[in-house]
Motif scaffolding. Structure first.
Motif, short mmCIF file in Angstrom:
data_model
loop_
_atom_site.label_atom_id
_atom_site.label_comp_id
_atom_site.label_asym_id
_atom_site.label_seq_id
_atom_site.Cartn_x
_atom_site.Cartn_y
_atom_site.Cartn_z
N GLN A 142 16.36 37.44 36.61
CA GLN A 142 17.15 38.54 37.18
C GLN A 142 18.02 38.10 38.35
OE1 GLN A 142 17.86 41.49 36.00
NE2 GLN A 142 16.68 41.04 34.18
N PRO A 167 18.79 33.47 38.39
CA PRO A 167 18.45 32.89 37.10
C PRO A 167 18.57 31.38 37.16
CG PRO A 167 20.67 33.77 37.03
CD PRO A 167 20.10 34.13 38.37
N GLY A 180 18.68 44.33 29.27
CA GLY A 180 18.70 42.90 29.63
C GLY A 180 17.90 42.11 28.62
N CYS A 181 18.55 41.17 27.96
CA CYS A 181 17.84 40.35 26.97
C CYS A 181 18.39 38.93 27.02
CB CYS A 181 17.99 40.95 25.57
SG CYS A 181 19.68 40.91 24.92
N GLN A 182 17.87 38.07 26.17
CA GLN A 182 18.33 36.68 26.18
C GLN A 182 19.79 36.58 25.78
OE1 GLN A 182 16.05 33.71 24.23
NE2 GLN A 182 14.31 33.94 25.63
N GLY A 225 20.29 38.59 30.45
CA GLY A 225 19.63 39.51 31.38
C GLY A 225 20.56 40.49 32.06
#
Ligand SMILES: [Zn+2]
Length: 368
Positions: free
Chosen positions: A2, A5, A302-304, A308
């Motif tokens: 978050q 990173p 938020g994902c890969q 995010g």
């Protein structure tokens, strides 16, 4: 992943432990390409190298590389781009053949000596990701108006917006739509051609050889186009050619530098000194920006895929002015204050938020 990173220390690590620069560079390029990054920035700082990707126009830090690994990676990139690997104190430009690193397109490389150390930027290109007209994310009413206007073989459709606001993408999508509906002779004059479209005669200006927009247009009009695309109307000569083409049975699609739809009319008036002529030819003006789109894979959680951020891809935020008879009269009377967009930025904001296509903070970045 978050606040700070660092993909290099979070289990997504590239082959760094072995100090295998060849594998690490390939990994980095493929990682960037899989996220559709337009650029990779490597900035040497004291004892580390900051790594950033430009994603949907926004520079996003993805991590820092240890000094040792960074030096190997920078050296490898410079070697692949046929730059002088031992030179750090002068700017250099080069190109990596896509095939050498497992990518479909070449990578442009530039280095520059910054005070903290060398800065290296890799620019990536993608083939075949031109969006179709109905995938651009225009509100239905704007889409309908554009679609109708495309069917008319005279007059001008003008686009404005800052650099990187998606004007070219919109124009290419319009041309593709036009070809699908009604195959016709389309000629473009661009600076430069950003994407090759089949079925269209695309040309580039070449200022060094004296081939300006105006000069190219003069010759291209003899090639009997039905639709003429002008990369940018930036001088009086080009403006005059564009108006002449639109008066003589060509649909002219062009971009022009201005801050608003009304500003486009002001600018064209200034370039031609003939408000009556301008009023008679402009049919539609689009003033667009791009805002980041809510990630379709995670709906902003938020994902890969969106690293995010909850945002992936972009969508137009715009105002449109479809000129009515009344507007034409106001223009002839030089009463431009009366020109009001037929679709305003406010309506655009409401559409984007009600359809949950973007976030309010994204729109506010463009209205501040
Ligand atoms: Zn996501």
């Amino acid at each position: 992943m978050q606040s700070d990173p660092n993909i290099f220390t979070q289990g997504w690590a590239p082959p760094l432990e072995s100090n295998d620069a060849t594998a690490a560079v390939e990994w980095l390029l493929k990682f960037a390409a899989s996220h559709r990054a337009s650029d990779i920035h490597l900035q040497m700082e004291s004892k580390a190298c900051r790594v950033q990707l430009r994603l949907d126009g926004v520079l996003t830090q993805i991590g820092t590389l240890p000094d040792e690994a960074a030096k190997l990676i920078l050296g490898r990139v410079k070697y692949l781009a046929k730059l002088k690997t031992y030179v750090e104190s002068l700017p250099q430009d080069g190109r990596i053949a896509g095939g050498d690193v497992g990518l479909a397109s070449d990578v442009r490389v530039s280095t520059y000596p910054a005070v903290t150390g060398e800065k290296l930027v890799m620019r990536l290109f993608y083939e075949g990701d031109q969006l179709a007209f109905d995938q651009l994310g225009f509100p239905p009413e704007v889409q309908n108006v554009l679609e109708n206007q495309l069917g008319i073989r005279s007059g001008m459709i003008l686009l404005t917006g800052p650099a990187g606001s998606g004007k070219t993408t919109t124009i290419y999508a319009l041309l593709q739509r036009l070809l699908d509906k009604d195959p016709c002779h389309i000629i473009t004059v661009e600076d430069p051609v950003e994407r090759v479209l089949s079925g269209i005669m695309q040309t580039e200006i070449d200022l060094e050889r004296g081939l300006t927009f105006a000069k190219a247009l003069k010759h291209l009009l003899r090639q009997d186009p039905q639709v003429l695309v002008i990369g940018e109307i930036r001088d009086e000569e080009t403006a005059a050619m564009a108006l002449r083409a639109s008066m003589t049975g060509h649909l002219v699609i062009a971009t022009l530098h201005a801050g608003s739809c009304r500003g486009v009319v002001e600018r064209l008036n200034a370039l031609t000194d003939d408000p009556n002529l301008v009023a008679g030819q402009i049919r539609l003006i689009l003033n667009q920006r791009l805002v980041r789109r809510v990630c379709s894979d995670c709906s902003s959680k938020g994902c890969q895929k969106c690293l995010g951020s909850g945002l992936k891809g972009r969508v137009p935020y715009l105002e449109m002015l479809q000129l009515s008879k009344l507007d034409h009269e106001s223009m002839e009377l030089k009463n431009l204050a009366k020109l009001e967009p037929s679709f305003s930025f406010e309506q655009s904001r409401k559409y984007l938020l009600s359809e949950m296509l973007t976030k309010e903070t994204e729109i506010n970045r463009h209205t501040a």
